[in-house]
Design a protein around this motif. Structure first.
Motif, PDB file in Angstrom:
ATOM      1  N   SER A  41       0.837  -1.211   0.000  1.00 57.19           N
ATOM      2  CA  SER A  41       0.000   0.000   0.000  1.00 57.19           C
ATOM      3  C   SER A  41       0.864   1.250   0.000  1.00 57.19           C
ATOM      4  O   SER A  41       0.516   2.255  -0.614  1.00 57.19           O
ATOM      5  CB  SER A  41      -0.916   0.017   1.220  1.00 57.19           C
ATOM      6  N   GLN A  85      -7.145   0.733  -0.799  1.00 57.02           N
ATOM      7  CA  GLN A  85      -7.430  -0.457  -0.003  1.00 57.02           C
ATOM      8  C   GLN A  85      -8.555  -0.159   0.997  1.00 57.02           C
ATOM      9  O   GLN A  85      -9.438  -0.963   1.205  1.00 57.02           O
ATOM     10  CB  GLN A  85      -6.166  -0.910   0.739  1.00 57.02           C
ATOM     11  N   ASP A 170      -5.429  -1.344  -5.131  1.00 59.30           N
ATOM     12  CA  ASP A 170      -4.839  -1.844  -3.889  1.00 59.30           C
ATOM     13  C   ASP A 170      -5.821  -2.755  -3.176  1.00 59.30           C
ATOM     14  O   ASP A 170      -6.758  -2.278  -2.528  1.00 59.30           O
ATOM     15  CB  ASP A 170      -4.423  -0.668  -3.005  1.00 59.30           C
ATOM     16  N   GLU A 171      -5.617  -4.047  -3.304  1.00 57.39           N
ATOM     17  CA  GLU A 171      -6.467  -5.050  -2.646  1.00 57.39           C
ATOM     18  C   GLU A 171      -7.941  -4.806  -2.879  1.00 57.39           C
ATOM     19  O   GLU A 171      -8.742  -4.900  -1.949  1.00 57.39           O
ATOM     20  CB  GLU A 171      -6.176  -5.076  -1.142  1.00 57.39           C
TER      21      GLU A 171
END
Ligand SMILES: Nc1ncnc2c1ncn2[C@@H]1O[C@H](COP(=O)(O)OP(=O)(O)OP(=O)(O)O)[C@@H](O)[C@H]1O
Ligand SMILES: [Mg+2]
Lengths: 250, 436
Positions: A41, A85, A170-171
């Motif tokens: 991240s 995220q 991000d994720e």
């Protein structure tokens, strides 16, 4: 399109990125995997221009320009997009208002006219279908009270509207059930163009069944410890990260 | 400077006051007596610890003798929310103005009229409630208002009647108010299962840079199962002084939804008090204060949980710029019998300048053991993460700041159910903080 060279970054005086080198060409999809806390991240946020992170070394060049010298909004206007995220809740700003403001700023930066509300509504209809999102989400405040899955879909909706050239996810798959995962992946795939590129940060191989990467990188302890093709993700799925970590720590 | 009020009272008793019934006259007498004893509060008074009323106390404001109305309907249009079907009472410099008012379409079972007319038409109701809710014992300004009870609005909604359109009490001051004190006294009575929205607006037209003083008291009683929505919009001129109290008594299963919007006056104090005197009551007290320059904007709320199984929700937000000063003092008393009380109080203030300041003081006094009560206060600047999120979408830094500032306020404006008022306040707030 993006060349990262020896990138180092700290947060609160703690070094998190310890020399990242990565090249992304137009049309490519790169997956970044790695254990918790390895700096994935941080890399994404540094590329997007988060002010809390201090770049202490290295370079990042985007379309020939010094990315790190640009303000966050200028990066976005130049086509860089980060799907967070943890998407941020903004009570009091409606999703529709937010999207239109962003869309118009990006159009302005490209030297295009602002869009009128009617045409924007049409555009939204089309994009909402892509992520199978309900129209009611537009009148709600940005991410406020959204479920985890709704937030992630909202990120992809924003991406669909803003049509970035370099998207960093991000994720985006974390906490999604298989249906939502498929919707998100379809969204990403249908936005794929020959001249844009995607960096997918993920913990799970399963996302890569839907979004097939050209390259897989393993980030551990602030460094890329291994790069390979999509089969690397399968290997990680089977073996975990430990076999890569030991030499990295030594 | 209480002398000018004492002298004013003598003149007032000789002239305009004669037509009032005996009970009102003795109420006034007790008001002036109490005011003379109390004087103006100073900072030793716990209720006035953060706000000095010296600038108000040191000036001489005189009771207004009735002047000719100069206000036109056109001048009022910025304050009427474009609504044509509301029930509106207009008061100019504290005096009821029948021509500017419109109550023709009131449904059966609803009475809305000036206090002077109500003396004749609803003597029993008035005597029963006026001066029985808002206490003068420790409240100088309520005592002062009581001494000069003369005009104001009376709203009575009978059992089971739901008033579909809002009742708007619009108090407007113009050049005729200069150096004067305006003291409306209002009464709202909702019978069992009645439902109504009452808006109190305090505004100024065409005054220039002169001071005047509004000291208003509204008493309300909400009977069993009834719901009162009360919006107070204080948008007086930047030179005005404003003290206003809403004091409510709630019977079982009744609801109060109150909103205080305060942006005007050099010095303002808004008191919102309610007593939950039956089981199953709910009280929602929200507010927004927007300050700039040298303004002081003070809010005090008091919620008395007297009986079990009631809830209260409180959200007050403020945006302070310039050298403005905000005060929030939220008291919640939970009496020993009030088990299962569910209370939540929040006060959030955004400071836009280094010189702006807020004093925030939540006061929870809980004497029951099985309750759920929380309070929280935040004071701060714009959230960096939110700013970054917006910038990461291409929104430039300035626009992001403006939008977040607006959003901070919109978050509580959103709670206003009445669309005309919500949208108008949102638009005004957007214009004020965002150049988009
Ligand atoms: N603002 C911050 N202040 C202090 N430490 C931070 C901050 N942000 C991140 N870190 C630390 O930096 C390290 C890397 O964090 P980062 O969020 O980049 O990891 P990650 O690889 O994305 O992890 P995950 O898989 O859990 O999302 C962690 O040790 C984290 O605690
Ligand atoms: Mg992470």
């Amino acid at each position: 399109m993006l060349e990262i060279e020896g990138l180092r970054a700290t947060v609160s005086d703690k070094e998190i990125l310890k020399g990242i080198t990565l090249t992304v060409k137009p049309g490519e999809i790169h997956a970044v995997m790695g254990p918790n806390g390895s700096g994935k991240s941080t890399l994404a946020q540094v590329l997007a221009g988060h002010p809390a992170y201090t770049v202490t070394g290295g370079t990042a060049t985007y379309d020939g320009q010094d990315l790190l010298a640009m303000d966050a909004e200028v990066r976005a206007q130049a086509g860089v997009f980060l799907a967070f995220q943890y998407p941020v809740e903004i009570p009091g700003v409606s999703n529709a208002y937010f999207l239109r403001a962003a869309y118009n700023e990006i159009r302005k930066a490209r030297g295009e006219e602002e869009i009128d509300p009617m045409s924007f509504a049409d555009l939204m209809d089309e994009k909402m279908k892509l992520v199978e999102m309900d129209g009611a989400m537009l009148t709600r405040s940005v991410n406020t009270g959204f479920s985890g899955g709704e937030k992630k879909r909202n990120e992809i909706l924003q991406m669909a509207v803003l049509e970035p050239r370099l998207a960093i996810l991000d994720e985006t798959d974390s906490g999604l059930d298989i249906d939502a995962l498929r919707i998100v992946a379809n969204g990403v795939n249908s936005l794929k163009r020959a001249n844009n590129a995607t960096i997918v940060v993920t913990h799970y191989q399963r996302l890569l069944n839907y979004i097939v990467p050209d390259y897989v990188h393993v980030l551990a302890n602030g460094r890329i410890v291994r790069s390979g093709g999509k089969e690397l993700a399968l290997e990680l799925e089977a073996k975990g990260y430990d076999w890569l970590l030991e030499p990295a720590l030594a | 400077m209480i002398d000018s009020y004492l002298r004013g009272f003598e003149t007032f008793s000789r002239n305009g006051a004669a037509s009032a019934p005996q009970w009102a006259r003795s109420l006034r007498l007790s008001g002036i007596t109490r005011f003379e004893q109390l004087g103006f509060p100073d900072k030793r008074n716990e209720d006035w610890h953060f706000t000095s009323v010296a600038p108000l106390a040191e000036r001489e404001f005189l009771p207004l003798t009735t002047g000719a109305t100069r206000v036109t309907a056109a001048q009022l249009s910025p304050f009427t929310f474009g609504a044509t079907d509301w029930h509106t009472l207009v008061f100019v410099n504290g005096r009821f103005d029948a021509e500017l008012s419109s109550t023709a379409s009131l449904p059966d079972g609803v009475e809305v009229m000036s206090l002077a007319r109500a003396y004749d038409e609803m003597p029993v109701l008035l005597e029963q409630h006026v001066g029985r809710i808002a206490s003068i014992d420790a409240h100088s300004f309520t005592a002062l208002n009581t001494a000069f009870i003369n005009d104001g609005a009376v709203v009575h909604v009978r059992q089971d009647v739901e008033v579909a359109r809002p009742i708007h009490l619009l108090f407007v001051s113009d050049a005729g108010a200069v150096d004067g004190v305006i003291q409306p006294r209002n009464l709202i009575v909702l019978d069992r299962f009645a439902k109504a929205t009452v808006i109190e607006s305090y505004v100024t037209v065409a005054l220039g840079a002169s001071a005047y003083f509004t000291n208003t008291v509204t008493e309300a009683t909400v009977a069993e199962g009834a719901t009162l929505t009360h919006l107070k919009l204080q948008r007086e001129s930047a030179q005005a002084y404003h003290v206003g109290t809403l004091d409510v008594r709630q019977a079982r299963d009744s609801h109060l939804v109150s909103f205080s919007f305060a942006t005007g006056a050099i010095l303002s104090r808004t008191n919102t008090y309610t007593e939950l005197r039956g089981e199953g009551c709910g009280a929602t007290l929200n507010g927004l204060y927007l300050g700039d320059d040298e303004q002081t904007i003070d809010h005090q709320t008091r919620i008395e949980h007297v009986e079990p199984n009631c809830y209260s929700r409180e959200l007050y937000k403020g945006i302070l710029d310039g050298a403005s000063h905000g005060v929030f003092n939220g008291k919640v008393y939970v009496h020993p019998e009030a088990q299962k009380t569910d209370g939540k109080q929040t006060n959030n203030t955004l400071l836009l300048s280094e010189r702006a300041k807020i004093d925030t003081k939540p006061q929870l006094e809980i004497f029951a053991d099985d309750v759920k009560c929380t309070h929280g206060a935040t004071v701060g600047r714009l959230d960096e993460t939110s700013l970054f999120y917006m910038k990461s979408r291409g929104i430039n830094a300035r626009t992001a700041r403006e939008l977040l500032t607006y959003a901070f306020a919109a978050d509580v404006l959103e709670t206003i159910e009445l669309a005309e008022v919500r949208e108008a306040l949102e638009a005004a707030t957007l214009r004020r903080y965002a150049s988009v």
